[in-house]
Structures are given as C-alpha cells and as structure tokens.
Enzyme design. Sequence first.
Site, PDB file in Angstrom:
ATOM      1  N   CYS A   1     -10.915   3.177  -0.331  1.00  0.00           N
ATOM      2  CA  CYS A   1      -9.503   3.415  -0.013  1.00  0.00           C
ATOM      3  C   CYS A   1      -9.250   2.594   1.237  1.00  0.00           C
ATOM      4  O   CYS A   1     -10.047   2.633   2.188  1.00  0.00           O
ATOM      5  CB  CYS A   1      -9.275   4.897   0.244  1.00  0.00           C
ATOM      6  SG  CYS A   1      -7.682   5.289   1.000  1.00  0.00           S
ATOM      7  N   THR A   2      -8.162   1.837   1.237  1.00  0.00           N
ATOM      8  CA  THR A   2      -7.943   0.911   2.357  1.00  0.00           C
ATOM      9  C   THR A   2      -7.658   1.632   3.677  1.00  0.00           C
ATOM     10  O   THR A   2      -7.690   1.012   4.732  1.00  0.00           O
ATOM     11  CB  THR A   2      -6.808  -0.091   2.026  1.00  0.00           C
ATOM     12  OG1 THR A   2      -5.659   0.648   1.577  1.00  0.00           O
ATOM     13  CG2 THR A   2      -7.238  -1.072   0.973  1.00  0.00           C
TER      14      THR A   2
ATOM     15  N   CYS B   1      -4.239  -1.666  -1.823  1.00  0.00           N
ATOM     16  CA  CYS B   1      -4.402  -0.226  -2.038  1.00  0.00           C
ATOM     17  C   CYS B   1      -5.350  -0.029  -3.212  1.00  0.00           C
ATOM     18  O   CYS B   1      -5.104  -0.569  -4.309  1.00  0.00           O
ATOM     19  CB  CYS B   1      -3.035   0.378  -2.353  1.00  0.00           C
ATOM     20  SG  CYS B   1      -3.093   2.112  -2.814  1.00  0.00           S
TER      21      CYS B   1
ATOM     22  N   ASP C   1       0.877  -1.167   0.000  1.00  0.00           N
ATOM     23  CA  ASP C   1       0.000   0.000   0.000  1.00  0.00           C
ATOM     24  C   ASP C   1       0.915   1.218   0.000  1.00  0.00           C
ATOM     25  O   ASP C   1       2.124   1.093   0.172  1.00  0.00           O
ATOM     26  CB  ASP C   1      -0.880  -0.020   1.265  1.00  0.00           C
ATOM     27  CG  ASP C   1      -1.765   1.210   1.392  1.00  0.00           C
ATOM     28  OD1 ASP C   1      -2.412   1.582   0.389  1.00  0.00           O
ATOM     29  OD2 ASP C   1      -1.828   1.825   2.472  1.00  0.00           O
TER      30      ASP C   1
ATOM     31  N   TYR D   1      -0.628   8.224  -2.789  1.00  0.00           N
ATOM     32  CA  TYR D   1      -0.772   7.784  -4.182  1.00  0.00           C
ATOM     33  C   TYR D   1      -1.969   8.491  -4.845  1.00  0.00           C
ATOM     34  O   TYR D   1      -2.005   8.659  -6.047  1.00  0.00           O
ATOM     35  CB  TYR D   1      -1.046   6.277  -4.235  1.00  0.00           C
ATOM     36  CG  TYR D   1       0.164   5.372  -4.153  1.00  0.00           C
ATOM     37  CD1 TYR D   1       1.440   5.869  -3.918  1.00  0.00           C
ATOM     38  CD2 TYR D   1       0.010   4.001  -4.324  1.00  0.00           C
ATOM     39  CE1 TYR D   1       2.531   5.007  -3.840  1.00  0.00           C
ATOM     40  CE2 TYR D   1       1.085   3.135  -4.256  1.00  0.00           C
ATOM     41  CZ  TYR D   1       2.347   3.634  -4.014  1.00  0.00           C
ATOM     42  OH  TYR D   1       3.417   2.772  -3.956  1.00  0.00           O
TER      43      TYR D   1
END
Length: 274
Positions: free
Chosen positions: A189-190, A75, A12, A44
């Site tokens: 989104c993690t 991710c 991630d 990111y």
Amino acid sequence: MIDATRPVAMFDSGVGGLTVLHECLVALPQEDYVYLGDTAMFPYGSREPAALRERIAAITEALLQRGVKLVVIACNTATAIGQDVVREVAAEHGVEVVPVVEPQAEIAAAITENGRVGVLATTNTVESGAYRRALERQGRALDVIEVAAPKLAPFIQEGSLFDEQTMEMARSYCAPLREERIDTLILGCTHYPLVAPMLQRILGRNVRLVSGGHAVAAAVQRTLKRDGLAREGDEEGDYEFFCTGPVDAFREVATRFLQMPLGEVRQVEFSVPA
Ligand code: DGL
C-alpha cells in the site's frame, strides 16, 4: 498528438501516492506532475470493488482530459482492483499506464533468501490476489504470507500520532509475519512507506522492506524514454495538486509527508460514487 512537454499524472485515494511522487521527483525532477488524491472516497481498501472500478475510470478520464502524457496508478488497491479499466480508458487517448504491484513482486522475488515473502496490504488488495499472482509470475517457488491491515492506511491518512494503541495495532498486523519467519516484506500500500521505521522496528533487522516508489519511478523513466516523451533540460518541473475531499486536511498531511510546499491545492468533484 502527445508531446514531451505534457505532465505526468498520478492518483491515489489520498496521500499514499506521494511516496511514489517523491521517488519520481528524485528521478525525474524536470517533469511536470499532476497529482490527484481521491480523499472523499478514502479508504479504497474497504470499498466495494465494482463501484471502485467506475470511480477509478472517471478519475482516469478526468486526468486525461487535462492532456497528460502518462498515467501512474500510485495506489496498490486501485492497481489490484482496476488496473485493466485504467488501461482501457488511457488506451482510448493513446496514453500509457504505469501501475504499482508488479515492480515490487519482481524485487521481492529477487532479494528473498529464504523464499518466504510477506505482503502487508489493504483488504481489497489482499482479496484480489494481485500480489500472489504477481509473485507466482516471477518463476521462483515462494511462500507468500498475506496480511490485510484495514486500519493502517487510515491511521496514516489522518496524520495521527504514534501512541500505544497504534503500536498495538501495528504489532498485531506484524505478528503472523514474524511467526512465519518472512525475510522480505512487500509494503503493499503506497501509504505504508510513511511508517516504514515503525514496521522495521517491530519486524527486526533481518526483514527487508520493499516499497514500490523507487521501482515505479524507474518504470516511468523507461516508459517516457522508450516513447520519446521524456522532458529534456535541467529546469525543475511544475506540479499541481487536486483532491476530492477538504483541501486543508489534504494540504496539511501532504506537506508534512512530501516535505515541500504544495502551492495551490484544488478540490474537484466526481459524480460517480465509490
Ligand atoms: N494508498 C492506497 C493503496 O495503495 C491506500 C489505501 C486505501 O485507500 O485504503 O492501497
């Protein structure tokens, strides 16, 4: 030759992927894990996609060089922007890839009652259209309301406190979702499951939140079993953590979120910038 004793790799941009690792540790505690947080390139979500794809390819190659048996893209942004490059690099080593995005789309399409599904994600993920396409593939007419939340993952990654300003930011991201009367929200989104209580409070009890970790862990389990790579036995596996930014900052936030000691965290560098 890949064998079952090798570790499962996941990466991630930071600590968000730990929500996926957590579910994997619950479902498959006997496996060994290698986790990489690309904290030097975080976030990111607002980086240039072409550069990000090169970075993601380099990270995948580095993980494969460690002799892993599976790569989990923990991710959503990396999945949305570079799932294909991760698959290409992994295929050269004969290794399978488990991404996020699709499993959540499947769950959301299955549970929504009014057919109005919200997606809260990074700017890159929203702009990629990955969730919209994944939801279209579910064979059900759905209204999809996407909201980009560029400040939310950085807030979580920094381990900041919940003050009035944070609440204001979260309320403003949730406002269009409330107006559009969604009954299901994909946490795209993690990082976001880490603030699920705050989002649930703002959206109310009639909105169901869909995180990816659980479904991804199930996909990891299925893939390992199918390929004869699942580790047997009751013994708890090992884990190794790497990050690309400062180790102490990663360790502090990661330990708090994962609620376990990380052991040694090693810093790695990549010459490919994002
Ligand atoms: N955890 C990443 C995702 O799932 C993160 C956020 C970012 O790096 O912007 O999208």
